[in-house]
Structure formats: C-alpha cells, structure tokens
Scaffold this motif. Structure first.
Motif, PDB file in Angstrom:
ATOM      1  N   ALA A 154       0.460  -1.614   0.089  1.00  0.00           N
ATOM      2  CA  ALA A 154       0.554  -0.479  -0.511  1.00  0.00           C
ATOM      3  C   ALA A 154       0.308   0.906   0.058  1.00  0.00           C
ATOM      4  O   ALA A 154       0.213   2.445  -0.206  1.00  0.00           O
ATOM      5  N   LEU A 155       2.609   0.852   0.363  1.00  0.00           N
ATOM      6  CA  LEU A 155       2.802   2.146   0.699  1.00  0.00           C
ATOM      7  C   LEU A 155       4.047   2.822  -1.112  1.00  0.00           C
ATOM      8  O   LEU A 155       3.525   1.972  -1.613  1.00  0.00           O
ATOM      9  N   SER A 156       3.822   3.748  -1.364  1.00  0.00           N
ATOM     10  CA  SER A 156       4.356   4.296  -2.485  1.00  0.00           C
ATOM     11  C   SER A 156       5.695   3.542  -2.152  1.00  0.00           C
ATOM     12  O   SER A 156       6.702   3.345  -1.540  1.00  0.00           O
ATOM     13  N   GLY A 157       6.886   3.731  -2.996  1.00  0.00           N
ATOM     14  CA  GLY A 157       8.000   2.743  -3.565  1.00  0.00           C
ATOM     15  C   GLY A 157       9.167   3.173  -2.515  1.00  0.00           C
ATOM     16  O   GLY A 157      10.143   3.211  -1.969  1.00  0.00           O
ATOM     17  N   GLY A 158       9.412   4.988  -2.473  1.00  0.00           N
ATOM     18  CA  GLY A 158       9.948   5.725  -1.718  1.00  0.00           C
ATOM     19  C   GLY A 158       9.851   5.682  -0.028  1.00  0.00           C
ATOM     20  O   GLY A 158      10.850   5.295   0.674  1.00  0.00           O
ATOM     21  N   ASN A 159       8.492   4.929   0.434  1.00  0.00           N
ATOM     22  CA  ASN A 159       8.180   4.790   1.684  1.00  0.00           C
ATOM     23  C   ASN A 159       8.791   4.075   2.059  1.00  0.00           C
ATOM     24  O   ASN A 159       8.709   2.752   2.696  1.00  0.00           O
ATOM     25  N   GLN A 160       8.398   2.851   0.894  1.00  0.00           N
ATOM     26  CA  GLN A 160       8.455   1.548   1.404  1.00  0.00           C
ATOM     27  C   GLN A 160      10.182   1.261   1.858  1.00  0.00           C
ATOM     28  O   GLN A 160      10.564   0.676   2.305  1.00  0.00           O
ATOM     29  N   GLN A 161      10.977   2.186   0.622  1.00  0.00           N
ATOM     30  CA  GLN A 161      12.945   2.453   0.757  1.00  0.00           C
ATOM     31  C   GLN A 161      13.264   2.865   1.845  1.00  0.00           C
ATOM     32  O   GLN A 161      13.118   2.092   2.719  1.00  0.00           O
ATOM     33  N   LYS A 162      11.821   4.022   2.422  1.00  0.00           N
ATOM     34  CA  LYS A 162      12.451   4.344   3.843  1.00  0.00           C
ATOM     35  C   LYS A 162      12.121   3.901   5.086  1.00  0.00           C
ATOM     36  O   LYS A 162      12.440   3.855   6.386  1.00  0.00           O
ATOM     37  N   LEU A 163      11.456   2.783   4.919  1.00  0.00           N
ATOM     38  CA  LEU A 163      10.723   1.503   6.086  1.00  0.00           C
ATOM     39  C   LEU A 163      12.349   0.508   5.784  1.00  0.00           C
ATOM     40  O   LEU A 163      12.248   0.141   7.248  1.00  0.00           O
ATOM     41  N   ILE A 164      12.871   0.350   5.058  1.00  0.00           N
ATOM     42  CA  ILE A 164      13.949  -1.079   5.360  1.00  0.00           C
ATOM     43  C   ILE A 164      15.109  -0.090   5.239  1.00  0.00           C
ATOM     44  O   ILE A 164      16.105  -0.906   6.362  1.00  0.00           O
ATOM     45  N   VAL A 165      16.039   1.002   4.998  1.00  0.00           N
ATOM     46  CA  VAL A 165      16.340   2.377   5.928  1.00  0.00           C
ATOM     47  C   VAL A 165      16.607   1.772   7.244  1.00  0.00           C
ATOM     48  O   VAL A 165      17.498   2.199   8.619  1.00  0.00           O
ATOM     49  N   GLY A 166      15.160   2.225   7.825  1.00  0.00           N
ATOM     50  CA  GLY A 166      15.435   1.993   9.003  1.00  0.00           C
ATOM     51  C   GLY A 166      15.595   1.490  10.061  1.00  0.00           C
ATOM     52  O   GLY A 166      15.867   1.167  10.766  1.00  0.00           O
ATOM     53  N   ARG A 167      15.290   0.065   8.806  1.00  0.00           N
ATOM     54  CA  ARG A 167      14.677  -1.208   9.287  1.00  0.00           C
ATOM     55  C   ARG A 167      16.176  -1.735   9.683  1.00  0.00           C
ATOM     56  O   ARG A 167      17.116  -2.129  11.334  1.00  0.00           O
ATOM     57  N   GLU A 168      17.305  -1.307   9.134  1.00  0.00           N
ATOM     58  CA  GLU A 168      18.723  -1.978   8.882  1.00  0.00           C
ATOM     59  C   GLU A 168      19.083  -1.263   9.783  1.00  0.00           C
ATOM     60  O   GLU A 168      20.032  -1.368   9.935  1.00  0.00           O
ATOM     61  N   MET A 169      18.872   0.157   9.706  1.00  0.00           N
ATOM     62  CA  MET A 169      19.888   1.162  10.578  1.00  0.00           C
ATOM     63  C   MET A 169      19.693   0.747  11.950  1.00  0.00           C
ATOM     64  O   MET A 169      20.365   1.808  13.471  1.00  0.00           O
ATOM     65  N   SER A 170      18.422  -0.231  12.458  1.00  0.00           N
ATOM     66  CA  SER A 170      18.574  -0.396  13.678  1.00  0.00           C
ATOM     67  C   SER A 170      19.188  -0.958  14.087  1.00  0.00           C
ATOM     68  O   SER A 170      19.612  -1.929  13.424  1.00  0.00           O
ATOM     69  N   GLY A 171      19.760  -1.365  15.470  1.00  0.00           N
ATOM     70  CA  GLY A 171      20.199  -2.100  16.559  1.00  0.00           C
ATOM     71  C   GLY A 171      21.475  -1.795  16.024  1.00  0.00           C
ATOM     72  O   GLY A 171      22.735  -3.055  16.146  1.00  0.00           O
ATOM     73  N   ASN A 172      21.816  -0.669  15.945  1.00  0.00           N
ATOM     74  CA  ASN A 172      23.628  -0.883  16.051  1.00  0.00           C
ATOM     75  C   ASN A 172      24.813  -1.454  15.565  1.00  0.00           C
ATOM     76  O   ASN A 172      25.159  -1.980  15.329  1.00  0.00           O
ATOM     77  N   PRO A 173      24.399  -1.711  13.786  1.00  0.00           N
ATOM     78  CA  PRO A 173      24.968  -2.433  13.512  1.00  0.00           C
ATOM     79  C   PRO A 173      26.164  -1.408  13.530  1.00  0.00           C
ATOM     80  O   PRO A 173      26.929  -0.516  13.978  1.00  0.00           O
ATOM     81  N   VAL A 174      27.586  -2.587  12.421  1.00  0.00           N
ATOM     82  CA  VAL A 174      28.878  -1.825  12.039  1.00  0.00           C
ATOM     83  C   VAL A 174      29.605  -1.739  10.980  1.00  0.00           C
ATOM     84  O   VAL A 174      30.067  -0.818  10.882  1.00  0.00           O
ATOM     85  N   LEU A 175      28.802  -2.691  10.153  1.00  0.00           N
ATOM     86  CA  LEU A 175      28.037  -3.094   8.328  1.00  0.00           C
ATOM     87  C   LEU A 175      27.686  -1.973   7.731  1.00  0.00           C
ATOM     88  O   LEU A 175      26.623  -3.391   8.082  1.00  0.00           O
ATOM     89  N   LEU A 176      27.374  -1.619   7.016  1.00  0.00           N
ATOM     90  CA  LEU A 176      25.965  -0.977   6.495  1.00  0.00           C
ATOM     91  C   LEU A 176      26.041  -1.518   5.283  1.00  0.00           C
ATOM     92  O   LEU A 176      27.692  -0.919   4.503  1.00  0.00           O
TER      93      LEU A 176
END
Length: 505
Positions: free
Chosen positions: A401-423
């Motif tokens: 139901a989300l636009s492509g950009g909002n889908q991408q922002k959700l993914i970026v937010g998910r991957e930036m969570s949890g204090n990763p050491v490598l992106l």
C-alpha cells in the motif's frame, strides 16, 4: 491537433487515503511528457489508472481524442498504451523470449511460432540498441538487463504511447545518453512517451513538457526552458534540491570489513568475481562504481553469505565469517539494503511491523527468547515511521500500500536499527524522490559519524562521488582502479566503469 492522452478531473480514493484529486494532464502526440512529484504524490496510481490497472472514482480518460474506459491493462494495450513498471513484471524462470510473448503468443497454422517471435525480438533489440538475447533466462539477468527486457516487451506489442516509470534508475551516464537517443528516435517516429523520473536534470534534458504533481493533484505544467531543476524541486516538495556530500572525514584506523582474494563462480563455472580485495574502516564509506552485471550482485551475495565463494576470505572485525550463515552475519552486526526491495527487501503482502521483523527476528525488540515479540516490534515500527518519515496511515497496512519511496525509507530505518557495525547499501536511493533521497543520505552521514562502516553500491554517480570517502571501480568482476571522489567527475567515472579511455586516479 488531437492529444495523444488527456486526463481530466481524475480522482482515486483508497481507505484513509486520497491518492489522486482532480488531476488534469494533457499529453501532445510525438512528445516526451515528464511527470514529476515526490514519493506518495500519486504519480504511480495515476499511471496505473492510465494503464487500466486501477479504475478512477471520478474523471475521464481520452486517448487520441476518443474517451475510453479501461477495465484491465489488456484494454489499454488495445488502444496502444504500454507501461514499463519501476518494479519489473517478469517471470524469473522463463527466457527473455517467453517473457516478451507471454499473453501475446505468436501462432502459425495453430502452433506457437517462436522462430518469428525470436526474429522480431532480435530486430527490435538491434534497432534500439537494447542488446537483449531472447534465449537467456531472466533469472540470470542483472537489473539493467531486466529493464531492457521490459522496454522490449512494450515495443513488441506495438505500443504508440509508452509509460516509462523511472527508466534511468539503473543506468550510468553513457547508458542514459543512449536511452535518451532511443526516446528521441521513438518520438521522431510519432510515438509518445510518458516519462516518470526523480532525476530532475534528466527531465529537463529529455522532456518536451513537464507536469508537477504534489499531494495527489497537479500543481504546475511547464516547459523545460521555463524552469531550473531547483525550481522544479521547490514545486515538488517545497524545498531546494538536496546535495550528496559527506562534509568532514570520520575515517578511523579500525578495520571493520576485510575482503581478501574473493572469487565467486556462476552456476555454469564462469568466474564472475575474480580475486577482489579491499578494506573498509569504521567511519568510512567505500563506493563501488560499475555498470550493472560486472560482479556487484555477486559481491553482495558473497558478503551476505547468500553465495559461497570459490576462494578468498571475508573478515568482519578481524573474524573470518566465511562459514557463517546470513542470519549469523546479521547478528554479528551486518545491515543490508538490497538493490531490489521487492525481491529481497520486504514481503509486499505483510504489514509494516511484520516487515520490520524481517531479517531481524532473533533480536530485541522483535524477539523475546525464541518467540516473536509483537508488541516490541510494533512499538519500534512506530519509531521508524516517525524518525524516517514513512508516510502511512498505519503500521498495520501491508507494504504494497506504500509508495516506493516510503517502502525504501522503512527498509533503511529497519537496517539502521540495532547499532550495526557494517552497512551494505546497494542502490539505497533508487526510485525515491528528492526529499526521501536527502533523508536517506542524512541517515547514512549520521551513522558514519558514529563509526558505521558502509559499502555503497550505486548507479547514481553523483551519489557515489558525494557520499564516498573512496571509490573502487569494478569491471568484469575485478576491482580495476580506485579514484578520489574529490577529484573525479561523473563523466570520468563513467568512462572508467566501461573500460574506456585512461584510468582515472
């Protein structure tokens, strides 16, 4: 002169959302008509209405001066409208030829005539420089090649009006120039192009007319000579164009990712990644520049544990991770933004909070012991929606139901969570508007300042140059040179990527 397409008063509502509100667009025949607007502005919904995938609640559609009513894409195709979607509609387990003729199979004497279809595909591919082999399996194609197959499908069906949704997202500058040459040839032959793009300099270069959509309605119709890219951006989002830049250096001496002699083979035994070595330090962004299909996808797969290497070692913070699964690499602190969010990044029919859990289901706040912690996942999804400006009526709606950009922002937010050491960020701003692009760049900058190591793969050369501390050029599976982002131009980098001219340093 009869208009190729005229949309009048188009309105489309979904539960809790008005996607289009009284949209009016007039498209002259034999022109390239660009439609620009931020993610969620309603561009894709509007094009789906024109292509028969959605029906408007109000308004009328005219094609070549005659009012039409579409119940399916087949109706649109019958009147000469074809669409190349931003997210490709291809069957991976079929060949290029089978994908192109699917639903429009050629027959001779009651039998399928694949010989005629193959000849026609080769003719179209050669005429427009698409370079598509009809007998290759789609599953073996890179993103750029898949896009060319989609364009070929539309041309094969004889479309006179082509809708191109973000057609240059995967192309380097030389390929963009070739595509624009093709569009001008199509236009010269009387075809009409509806061109959706977030790259405003490209819009100004190729379009004859531009329609700006904001929050579901048309706000301006302009000619390229009347506006600048900055003015277009202001019409779209009310702010100036963002600029990718890292500002001060944050590179440390601490090695986070060390890749030594990494070699990867294809299923047929070909070497697709050959002896690749590099190191990324904490607080550093290493950009990888290369034309699609030169080993970038295989590099990402090997680093994520998806594809086993034939030789070489991958170390994360000094530890050999070659034998670790994808899950254990993630748990060790590897975050991943995939190049294709629909194929690798999310489940479209799952809710936003379920997609927040995806790939992180063993860790807090998504898990409590061996069980999924729904409450924790939902609370954290709300945080991501707020911090990353994911525009959605609810975290309980499905991702589709989300636009492509909002889908991408959700993914970026998910991957930036949890204090990763490598992106590992593969085309992190592909298909997003200037506002979302700026937001993603800022999140990467902040994480880098907090000593995140980043591997950035992008087809946007301005993004690579602006967001990288170093850039390595990959060609035919090898890192052939390293360039200084502060000294190289997009044209020089594009030449290095294709192996043309002098090596830049």
């Amino acid at each position: 002169m009869t208009n190729a397409v005229q949309l009048t008063g188009i309105t489309k509502r979904f539960p809790g959302v008005v996607a289009n509100a009284d949209v009016n667009i007039t498209v002259r025949p034999g022109t390239v008509h660009a439609i620009v607007g931020e993610n969620g502005a309603g561009k894709s919904t509007l094009m789906k209405i024109l292509y028969g995938m959605q029906r408007p609640d109000e308004g009328t559609i005219q094609v070549d001066g005659a009012e039409v009513s579409f119940h399916s894409p087949a109706d649109a195709i019958k009147v000469g409208i074809g669409m190349v979607h931003q997210h490709f509609m291809l069957a991976d387990n079929l060949t290029v030829l089978e994908n192109v003729v699917l639903g429009n199979e050629p027959r001779a004497g009651g039998r399928l005539d694949f010989r005629a279809a193959r000849a026609k595909i080769r003719e179209i591919s050669g005429s427009y420089g698409l370079g598509v082999d009809p007998d290759r399996l789609v599953d073996d194609l890179g993103v750029g090649e898949r896009q060319r197959v989609e364009i070929l499908k539309v041309l094969y069906r004889g479309a006179r009006t082509l809708i191109l949704d973000e057609p240059t997202a995967v192309l380097v500058p030389q390929e963009v120039d070739e595509l624009f040459g093709n569009l001008r040839e199509l236009k010269a032959e009387g075809l009409t192009i509806l061109f959706i793009s977030h790259k405003l300099d490209e819009v100004l270069s190729v379009a004859d007319d531009i329609t700006v959509i904001r929050r579901g309605t048309t706000v301006a119709s302009v000619r390229p000579g009347e506006v600048t890219a900055r003015q277009l951006a202001e019409l779209m989002v009310g702010s100036a164009l963002p600029v990718p830049e890292l500002r001060e250096s944050t590179v440390t001496d601490t090695a986070v990712l060390e890749v030594d002699g990494l070699t990867v083979l294809a299923t047929d035994g070909r070497t697709v990644l050959d002896g690749v070595s590099f190191t990324i330090h904490a607080g550093e962004v290493l950009g990888i520049a290369g034309v699609e299909g030169n080993g970038q996808a295989e590099l990402v797969d090997a680093l994520m544990g998806i594809r086993p290497p034939a030789a070489g070692v991958v170390r994360l913070r000094g530890k050999d991770v070659n034998r670790l699964s994808t899950r254990h690499r993630r748990e060790a602190g590897v975050a991943f933004i995939p190049e294709d969010r629909h194929r690798q990044g999310m489940l479209l029919e799952a809710t936003l909070w379920e997609n927040r859990v995806l790939g992180h289901q063993t860790r807090v706040p998504n898990a409590r012991g061996p069980l999924i912690d729904r409450r924790g996942a939902k609370v954290d999804t709300q945080r991501i929606v707020h911090e990353y400006d994911v525009r959605t009526p609810s975290i309980d709606v499905v991702a589709a139901a989300l636009s492509g950009g909002n889908q991408q922002k959700l993914i970026v937010g998910r991957e930036m969570s949890g204090n990763p050491v490598l992106l590992i960020a593969s085309h992190p701003t592909r298909g997003v508007d200037v506002g979302a692009q700026a937001a993603i760049w800022e999140h990467i900058r902040r994480a880098r300042a907090e000593h995140l190591a980043v591997l950035l793969i992008s087809a946007d050369l301005d993004e690579l140059i602006g967001m990288s501390d170093r850039i390595a050029v990959i060609l035919r599976g090898q890192l052939v040179s390293e360039v200084d982002p502060g000294a190289v131009t997009p044209q020089e980098l594009g030449s290095a990527m294709t192996g043309a001219g002098e090596e830049v340093a």
